[in-house]
Design a protein around this motif. Sequence first.
Motif, short mmCIF file in Angstrom:
data_model
loop_
_atom_site.label_atom_id
_atom_site.label_comp_id
_atom_site.label_asym_id
_atom_site.label_seq_id
_atom_site.Cartn_x
_atom_site.Cartn_y
_atom_site.Cartn_z
N ILE A 148 0.83 -1.20 0.00
CA ILE A 148 0.00 0.00 0.00
C ILE A 148 0.86 1.25 0.00
CG2 ILE A 148 -1.59 1.34 1.45
CD1 ILE A 148 -2.93 -1.35 2.16
N TYR A 149 1.97 1.24 0.74
CA TYR A 149 2.88 2.40 0.73
C TYR A 149 3.38 2.67 -0.69
CZ TYR A 149 3.21 1.33 5.77
OH TYR A 149 2.94 1.05 7.08
N THR A 150 3.70 1.60 -1.41
CA THR A 150 4.18 1.75 -2.79
C THR A 150 3.11 2.40 -3.67
OG1 THR A 150 5.66 -0.15 -2.61
CG2 THR A 150 5.02 0.53 -4.83
N VAL A 151 1.87 1.90 -3.54
CA VAL A 151 0.78 2.48 -4.34
C VAL A 151 0.59 3.95 -4.00
CG1 VAL A 151 -1.70 2.37 -4.82
CG2 VAL A 151 -0.40 0.26 -4.58
N ILE A 152 0.62 4.29 -2.72
CA ILE A 152 0.46 5.69 -2.31
C ILE A 152 1.55 6.56 -2.92
CG2 ILE A 152 0.60 7.27 -0.34
CD1 ILE A 152 -0.81 5.11 1.33
N GLU A 153 2.80 6.11 -2.82
CA GLU A 153 3.92 6.89 -3.35
C GLU A 153 3.76 7.15 -4.85
OE1 GLU A 153 6.44 8.29 -1.91
OE2 GLU A 153 6.46 7.45 0.12
N ARG A 154 3.24 6.16 -5.56
CA ARG A 154 3.20 6.27 -7.03
C ARG A 154 1.96 6.94 -7.58
NH1 ARG A 154 6.18 0.57 -8.83
NH2 ARG A 154 8.10 0.99 -7.67
N VAL A 155 0.83 6.82 -6.88
CA VAL A 155 -0.38 7.45 -7.43
C VAL A 155 -0.68 8.80 -6.79
CG1 VAL A 155 -1.36 5.19 -7.94
CG2 VAL A 155 -2.03 6.35 -5.83
N ALA A 156 -0.06 9.11 -5.65
CA ALA A 156 -0.33 10.40 -5.00
C ALA A 156 -0.04 11.59 -5.92
CB ALA A 156 0.47 10.51 -3.69
N PRO A 157 1.05 11.60 -6.70
CA PRO A 157 1.32 12.76 -7.55
C PRO A 157 0.39 12.88 -8.75
CG PRO A 157 3.34 11.52 -7.07
CD PRO A 157 2.19 10.66 -6.69
N THR A 158 -0.44 11.87 -9.02
CA THR A 158 -1.37 11.94 -10.14
C THR A 158 -2.66 12.63 -9.72
OG1 THR A 158 -2.56 9.86 -9.72
CG2 THR A 158 -0.44 9.69 -10.85
N GLU A 159 -3.58 12.76 -10.67
CA GLU A 159 -4.90 13.32 -10.36
C GLU A 159 -5.96 12.23 -10.35
OE1 GLU A 159 -5.80 16.47 -9.53
OE2 GLU A 159 -3.67 16.87 -9.38
N LEU A 160 -5.56 10.97 -10.27
CA LEU A 160 -6.50 9.87 -10.32
C LEU A 160 -7.43 9.88 -9.11
CD1 LEU A 160 -4.00 7.08 -11.40
CD2 LEU A 160 -5.78 8.10 -12.83
N THR A 161 -8.69 9.55 -9.35
CA THR A 161 -9.66 9.38 -8.27
C THR A 161 -9.42 8.02 -7.62
OG1 THR A 161 -11.24 10.69 -9.51
CG2 THR A 161 -12.10 9.39 -7.69
N ILE A 162 -9.48 7.97 -6.30
CA ILE A 162 -9.09 6.76 -5.57
C ILE A 162 -10.20 6.35 -4.62
CG2 ILE A 162 -7.44 5.81 -3.88
CD1 ILE A 162 -5.36 7.71 -5.14
N LEU A 163 -10.46 5.05 -4.54
CA LEU A 163 -11.42 4.49 -3.60
C LEU A 163 -10.66 3.62 -2.61
CD1 LEU A 163 -14.43 4.13 -2.81
CD2 LEU A 163 -14.43 2.07 -4.23
N VAL A 164 -10.79 3.95 -1.32
CA VAL A 164 -10.14 3.19 -0.26
C VAL A 164 -11.20 2.33 0.42
CG1 VAL A 164 -8.66 3.30 1.78
CG2 VAL A 164 -8.59 5.15 0.10
N ASP A 294 -21.89 3.76 -13.04
CA ASP A 294 -21.01 4.76 -13.64
C ASP A 294 -20.28 5.56 -12.56
OD1 ASP A 294 -23.36 5.96 -12.81
OD2 ASP A 294 -23.84 6.89 -14.74
N LEU A 295 -20.95 5.84 -11.44
CA LEU A 295 -20.30 6.55 -10.35
C LEU A 295 -19.23 5.67 -9.69
CD1 LEU A 295 -19.94 8.89 -8.39
CD2 LEU A 295 -21.88 8.01 -7.08
N TYR A 296 -19.55 4.40 -9.50
CA TYR A 296 -18.59 3.48 -8.88
C TYR A 296 -17.29 3.43 -9.67
CZ TYR A 296 -16.31 -0.91 -7.66
OH TYR A 296 -15.37 -1.85 -7.30
N TYR A 297 -17.38 3.30 -10.98
CA TYR A 297 -16.17 3.17 -11.78
C TYR A 297 -15.42 4.49 -11.94
CZ TYR A 297 -17.78 -1.52 -12.60
OH TYR A 297 -18.19 -2.82 -12.41
N ARG A 298 -16.11 5.61 -11.76
CA ARG A 298 -15.41 6.90 -11.72
C ARG A 298 -14.65 7.05 -10.40
NH1 ARG A 298 -14.76 7.90 -16.70
NH2 ARG A 298 -16.54 8.72 -17.86
N LEU A 299 -15.25 6.56 -9.32
CA LEU A 299 -14.60 6.66 -8.02
C LEU A 299 -13.44 5.69 -7.88
CD1 LEU A 299 -17.81 6.89 -5.81
CD2 LEU A 299 -16.06 8.66 -5.98
N ALA A 300 -13.60 4.50 -8.47
CA ALA A 300 -12.64 3.41 -8.25
C ALA A 300 -11.62 3.30 -9.38
CB ALA A 300 -13.39 2.10 -8.07
N VAL A 301 -11.13 4.44 -9.85
CA VAL A 301 -10.08 4.39 -10.88
C VAL A 301 -8.87 3.64 -10.32
CG1 VAL A 301 -8.52 5.78 -12.29
CG2 VAL A 301 -10.89 6.48 -11.99
#
Length: 470
Positions: A148-164, A294-301
């Motif tokens: 999870i730390y790796t994912v955070i480090e790599r996707v944090a600088p993007t503008e991707l929408t994330i679902l936790v 459609d909302l789920y898949y926008r949130l869960a990029v």
Amino acid sequence: MAGNGEDQFTKTREATLGERRAIVYQRCRISVTSGPDEGQSIESEKDVVRIGSVAGNDLVVRDPAVSRYHLEVHKRDGEYVIKDNGSTNGTFVGALRVKEATIRRRGEIQIGDSTLLFEPSDTELVVEPSGAERCVDLVGRSVPMREIYTVIERVAPTELTILVTGETGTGKELVARALHAKSRRKAGPFVTLDCSALPPTLIESALFGHEKGAFTGADQAYAGVFERADGGTLFLDELGELPLELQPKLLRALERGEIQRLRGDKTIRVDVRVIGATNRDLHKMVQDGTFRGDLYYRLAVIRIELPALRQRLLDLPVIVEEFFRRYGAELSETGAKAFRLGPGAVAALETYDWPGNIRELMNVLRRAAVFARGDEITVADLPEEISGGKDRAKSGSASGSHAVALPDASVPFKDAKAKVLDAFERQYLQDLLLRHKQNISKAAREAGIDRRHLYRLLDKYEIDAADRED
């Protein structure tokens, strides 16, 4: 049907690479190859990229022949769609002037006297366990946490929408805060909204704001969380509780970066990165028709699933150490003297099932530290359901199972789960009020819930508080 929907709404996916996992997501690069701003470019993962001649666009092209908000590039159903915004001089793909056109591959777009090069691509992020034992306020050395730390480090600088996702109390807000802290938006606001802490009638106003007179009691205009998070990150907790009728409005805000206040007549543009969280199975809710696909898949990029504490007991000692490091001084003010665990207490904690996860662990530690008689926490200082769990675990040790502090298994699963959660909520509320000396306002802020919701929980469990009128 639901399985096909995922490919329809996003190209993000997980791929297996030998023993490695990879996150693959869609992004585009748009470069100005001729014109006054030649050399300017942008790379983006956004659903909508805006291009025009004034500030506020994602790509600013200061060409006199380019309109203020000339065109938009939409990510739609795994493809990119160019949409002209009624510009004065038009948008051209090749020699063809277009109002709207799908572009599937590298190509040139002409606006005014400038040429744009559009380049779509798939970006792959390989997920390998980080070598760190913490990420901002998250701690743990287990493999799932280090991934999870790796994912955070790599996707944090993007503008991707994330679902936790994850069970209650696993630390979903800490993940959101870590993503914000490591993003390009870290200087901006971090705003949270718990969708389960407000009645349905108030959630729309909380999200999008309202104008004066929008409803009884609306004595002045109010900016919702989208406006307050402009330029930063918005954390929407317990998204599974969002009323179905509000979901299209949230989807519009995500796709277009635009909102409208309740009873407002103007569109407000907002620049917000959304991180959602839930302890519910949204995919199943989509299948059941209680959550929009459609909302789920926008949130869960990008999806980050937090393991339950019982699945990462290797992390328990470092979590305990971090807890006392962070809250030791505060606990000292209450007269607590025990800031470490005795060997027996460690064993007892490791054999308990932790239905309330890390949140429950923190409250157990806080209570034990306050009431411990010596300078270390012993088994006798732990709640009965934990101190008694050690012996129960021995009987199941041959099969390698952990003791599960659940009611009698002869009752239905739903009832058993409800009893455990009720016991956890009651204990949590009692400890919360003790910690804050019965102060409702402070207790609500610490718990991250609306004060009215806290009142309802106290009434539910018939818990009295000294300042109920505060």
